[in-house]
Design an enzyme around this catalytic site. Structure first.
Site, PDB file in Angstrom:
ATOM      1  N   TYR A 143      56.638  41.269  59.828  1.00 16.25           N
ATOM      2  CA  TYR A 143      57.812  41.995  60.320  1.00 16.25           C
ATOM      3  C   TYR A 143      58.860  41.074  60.948  1.00 16.25           C
ATOM      4  CZ  TYR A 143      54.926  46.189  59.709  1.00 16.25           C
ATOM      5  OH  TYR A 143      54.133  47.177  59.191  1.00 16.25           O
ATOM      6  N   LYS A 194      42.685  39.820  55.419  1.00 17.48           N
ATOM      7  CA  LYS A 194      42.614  39.808  53.949  1.00 17.48           C
ATOM      8  C   LYS A 194      42.404  38.339  53.563  1.00 17.48           C
ATOM      9  CE  LYS A 194      43.105  41.946  49.953  1.00 17.48           C
ATOM     10  NZ  LYS A 194      42.026  42.797  49.425  1.00 17.48           N
ATOM     11  N   ASP A 227      41.338  46.344  53.103  1.00 12.79           N
ATOM     12  CA  ASP A 227      41.165  47.469  52.175  1.00 12.79           C
ATOM     13  C   ASP A 227      39.848  48.198  52.450  1.00 12.79           C
ATOM     14  OD1 ASP A 227      40.137  45.010  51.398  1.00 12.79           O
ATOM     15  OD2 ASP A 227      40.448  45.304  49.259  1.00 12.79           O
ATOM     16  N   ASP A 251      49.638  48.284  62.034  1.00 15.43           N
ATOM     17  CA  ASP A 251      50.601  49.374  61.930  1.00 15.43           C
ATOM     18  C   ASP A 251      50.007  50.482  61.053  1.00 15.43           C
ATOM     19  OD1 ASP A 251      52.895  50.836  62.008  1.00 15.43           O
ATOM     20  OD2 ASP A 251      54.124  49.462  60.832  1.00 15.43           O
ATOM     21  N   ASP A 255      47.829  54.185  62.352  1.00 13.76           N
ATOM     22  CA  ASP A 255      48.277  55.529  61.951  1.00 13.76           C
ATOM     23  C   ASP A 255      47.159  56.278  61.234  1.00 13.76           C
ATOM     24  OD1 ASP A 255      50.748  55.209  63.060  1.00 13.76           O
ATOM     25  OD2 ASP A 255      51.835  55.951  61.307  1.00 13.76           O
TER      26      ASP A 255
END
Ligand code: NAD
Length: 365
Positions: A143, A194, A227, A251, A255
């Site tokens: 970001y 990852k 994942d 992020d 959620d």
């Protein structure tokens, strides 16, 4: 103890839920013999309307003088036509995070047993509820990394670039927060990355592993690829305890965590940095995980629990008042267990209003 707090209610349901949370905060502090010294300031759309910008100078100055910020929520249709950079959320929350270097986002994912029906997860998988915490790195990664641009190419195509950058020191400081959180719970920490594909994740995994081995050998550390973590979180959320992630993965996963915990109206969050307050504890910004919910604003139906629980998080992290924070958490749990609930968690039963819910928590404190 004297607690100096900047209260920033914000927009739409922000002032409503803040109005329900403040009496709870005042009561628990009064009972403990503490002095609450707070002032209220406009932010977001309210800041634009009153002072011409989402984070007015006077609001920022008041935050700088305070030991902590208790934030409501900002934004909504009234300001949607403004240029993106002037929108309430982008022009108030992001500058606040940047100004106070709030690199650690702590988001508890709590689903009490009494609310199991609110979760989309099958009840037998969460028979004893969900109790986890997501620790998300908040100021690095994709970001913020440069370059970040969109470029038309000579062949007529268009190329967009975002850059993911992490430094070892950034990973170590968020790992430190995760270790402290795991120590206060069950000494279990799950780091998500990852590392099979991304260089940043390779550094992330190596750094977290080395830091925990050296500084916290008492913590049981495990790793998951993001994942797989996303899949396990909907399959078996009750198995999660403390989750540590970089910015973008956090992020998304936080959620997902909110979704498995039923209602946004129940979820609080803390954003902390290196800055210490007058008590030598982390200066922080505390806010509900949800937004300003314009669809239900002004009707006295918003759930104030996320705001009330955010105040408890503030007492815990920025003031070390654990007994007071525990008392608020317990009062919220008791209220819900007794069947007093706002519409988002009432499942068709008669719902309490925002003010009534706040009063019910206060009565059980
Ligand atoms: P939202 O989180 O405001 O609402 C999503 C859904 O959750 C809505 O149906 C809403 O009614 C419900 N909800 C949220 N909080 C609730 C509560 N306390 N009680 C009961 N139900 C609740 O997200 P949105 O609708 O996408 O965004 C609305 C505005 O909020 C936008 O302007 C957005 O930019 C802003 N926003 C602000 C923040 C923040 O201030 N930190 C965070 C997210 C979104």
């Amino acid at each position: 103890m004297q607690l100096s707090i900047a209260i920033l209610p914000g927009d739409y349901i922000g002032p409503e839920v803040m109005g329900a949370a403040l009496p709870v905060l005042e009561a628990v502090l009064k009972r403990g013999g503490h002095i609450l010294d707070y002032s209220t300031h406009p932010v977001g759309g309210a800041g634009i309307d009153i002072a011409g910008k989402a984070l007015p100078d006077a609001t920022l100055a008041a935050c700088s003088r305070a030991d902590a910020i208790l934030f409501g929520s900002v934004g909504g249709p009234k300001w949607e036509k403004l240029p993106p950079a002037e929108q309430p959320e982008r022009a108030s929350l992001l500058p606040l995070r940047k100004h106070f270097k709030l690199f650690a986002n702590i988001r508890p994912g709590l689903l009490p047993e009494a609310l199991i029906n609110a979760s989309p997860v099958r009840p037998e998988r969460i028979a004893r509820g969900i109790d986890m915490v997501c620790i998300r790195e908040l100021t690095g990664g994709l970001y913020f990394g440069q370059p970040k641009r969109t470029t038309p190419l000579p062949d007529g195509d268009i190329e967009a670039v975002d850059t993911m950058i992490y430094r070892k020191s950034e990973i170590e400081r968020i790992t430190e927060v995760a270790i402290a959180t795991a120590r206060a719970r069950h000494k279990r920490l799950l780091s998500v990355d990852k590392a099979n594909v991304l260089e940043c994740s390779v550094l992330w995994r190596k750094t977290v592993a080395a830091y925990v081995a050296e500084k916290a050998p008492d913590i049981a550390l495990s790793h998951l690829y993001v994942d797989n973590a996303a899949m396990q979180l909907v399959r078996d959320p009750a198995a999660f305890d403390v989750l540590l992630t970089e910015n973008m993965f956090g992020d998304i996963l936080s959620d997902e965590m909110a979704a498995v915990c039923g209602s946004l109206g129940m979820l609080s969050s803390a954003s902390l940095g290196d800055v210490k307050n007058r008590h030598g504890l982390p200066f922080g910004l505390y806010e509900p995980a949800g937004g300003s919910a314009p669809d239900i604003a002004g009707k006295n139906i918003a759930n104030p629990c996320a705001q009330i629980l955010s105040a408890a998080l503030m007492l815990r992290h920025s003031f070390g008042l654990h007994a007071e924070a525990d008392a608020i958490d317990a009062a919220v749990k008791k209220t819900i267990a007794e069947g007093i609930r706002t519409a988002d968690i009432a499942f068709g039963a008669t719902a309490a209003g925002t003010r009534e819910m706040g009063a019910a928590v206060l009565a059980r404190l």
